[in-house]
Design an enzyme around this catalytic site. Structure first.
Site, short mmCIF file in Angstrom:
data_model
loop_
_atom_site.label_atom_id
_atom_site.label_comp_id
_atom_site.label_asym_id
_atom_site.label_seq_id
_atom_site.Cartn_x
_atom_site.Cartn_y
_atom_site.Cartn_z
N ASP A 39 7.94 -10.38 0.04
CA ASP A 39 6.98 -9.41 0.53
C ASP A 39 6.28 -8.82 -0.70
OD1 ASP A 39 5.86 -7.30 2.22
OD2 ASP A 39 7.36 -5.99 1.32
N ASP A 41 4.11 -5.19 -0.70
CA ASP A 41 4.13 -3.72 -0.73
C ASP A 41 5.56 -3.18 -0.68
OD1 ASP A 41 1.37 -3.00 -0.81
OD2 ASP A 41 1.17 -3.58 1.30
#
EC number: 3.1.3.91
Length: 290
Positions: A39, A41
């Protein structure tokens, strides 16, 4: 032998012995069989610095001067409504799914109204408080030097995410990004987003239409998966053959309420850890020549 970095006080493990077995098996497989799926953020980027929240890709746009004051208020209102629902430990992923579609769709509609200009994005990122986690340079550079593919699967904004990594000087050819990319007209004005909407809880093979990437690296059957939500756990669904997978979860918010839930799903849970020390420590070990 337990890796010293796993002794950090931010580390929690569901099954330390089972984890060590996986690490050993991945090391035996060598770097040629390894790939990273992550991922972006609050996983590769920091959650906070000096007690202040760091922005996500969307926050960078929300808080910038390319959004009007009125637009900013509306976006903040959406955040205040939907973020608590996104991280609510009492709600199931099935319950959260339609709420996330609502949030992302409403935010995108507000962006279109603002007539965002493509050529202003780089400056907006430069002026933001976005920061990659400590140890990011070792992470990105060592993967590149060892020719280990990095697949970033993000529900953020691809254009912003790439710019953050580029400005940090670590956007290398071994990095592939799947995210929400902006679509601009001939005058460089935002008109929409390309492809299917990616949000926190549909990061799986349903939005990975282009699985050519995983076919090309199908011999890489060992995976390090990095995420910060329970929605990130499905990011490796597009990989057809998985021998060993180590899931590392960055638990940044609602730590007390979510630790147990995270430990049921992630092999390693990092509590309020703003570094990539553990990831780098494992990578250094599994790619060591002897």
């Amino acid at each position: 032998m337990r890796l010293p970095v796993l002794g950090k006080d931010t580390v929690r493990m569901r099954d330390p012995e089972g984890l060590q077995d996986k690490i050993t098996r991945i090391q035996r497989g060598g770097q040629e069989k390894l790939q990273i799926i992550s991922d972006f953020d609050m996983t590769l980027s920091r959650f906070s610095r000096n007690g202040e929240r760091c922005p996500t890709c969307y926050n960078i746009i929300d808080n910038s001067n390319i959004i009007s004051d009125e637009g900013r208020k509306k976006l903040k209102c959406l955040f205040d409504i939907y973020y608590p629902l996104e991280i609510d430990p009492k709600k199931s992923i099935e319950e959260k799914y339609p709420l996330m579609v609502e949030w992302w769709s409403k935010a995108h509609d507000l962006f279109y109204e603002q007539r965002i200009q493509k050529d202003r994005l780089a400056q907006v990122v430069k002026e933001s408080q976005a920061t990659l986690r400590d140890g990011y340079d070792l992470f990105f550079n060592s993967l590149y030097q060892r020719e280990i593919p990095l697949f970033i699967f993000s529900a953020g904004i691809g254009d912003v995410l790439e710019e953050i990594i580029r400005q940090a000087g670590v956007f290398h050819p071994n990095t592939k990004v799947v995210s929400n990319y902006m679509d601009f007209d001939d005058n460089g004005i935002l008109t929409g987003f390309k492809g299917d909407l990616i949000h926190t809880y549909n990061k799986n093979s349903s939005v990975l239409k282009d699985t050519e990437y995983f076919k090309e690296i199908s011999h890489r059957t060992n995976i390090l998966l990095l995420g910060d939500t329970l929605g990130d756990l499905t990011m490796a669904d597009g990989v057809s053959t998985v021998e060993n997978i180590i899931k590392i979860g960055f638990l940044n918010d609602k730590v007390e309420e979510l630790t147990e839930q995270f430990l049921q799903s992630y092999d390693i849970v990092l509590l309020r850890d703003e570094t990539l020390d553990v990831v780098n420590g494992i990578l250094q070990f599994v790619t060591a020549k002897n």
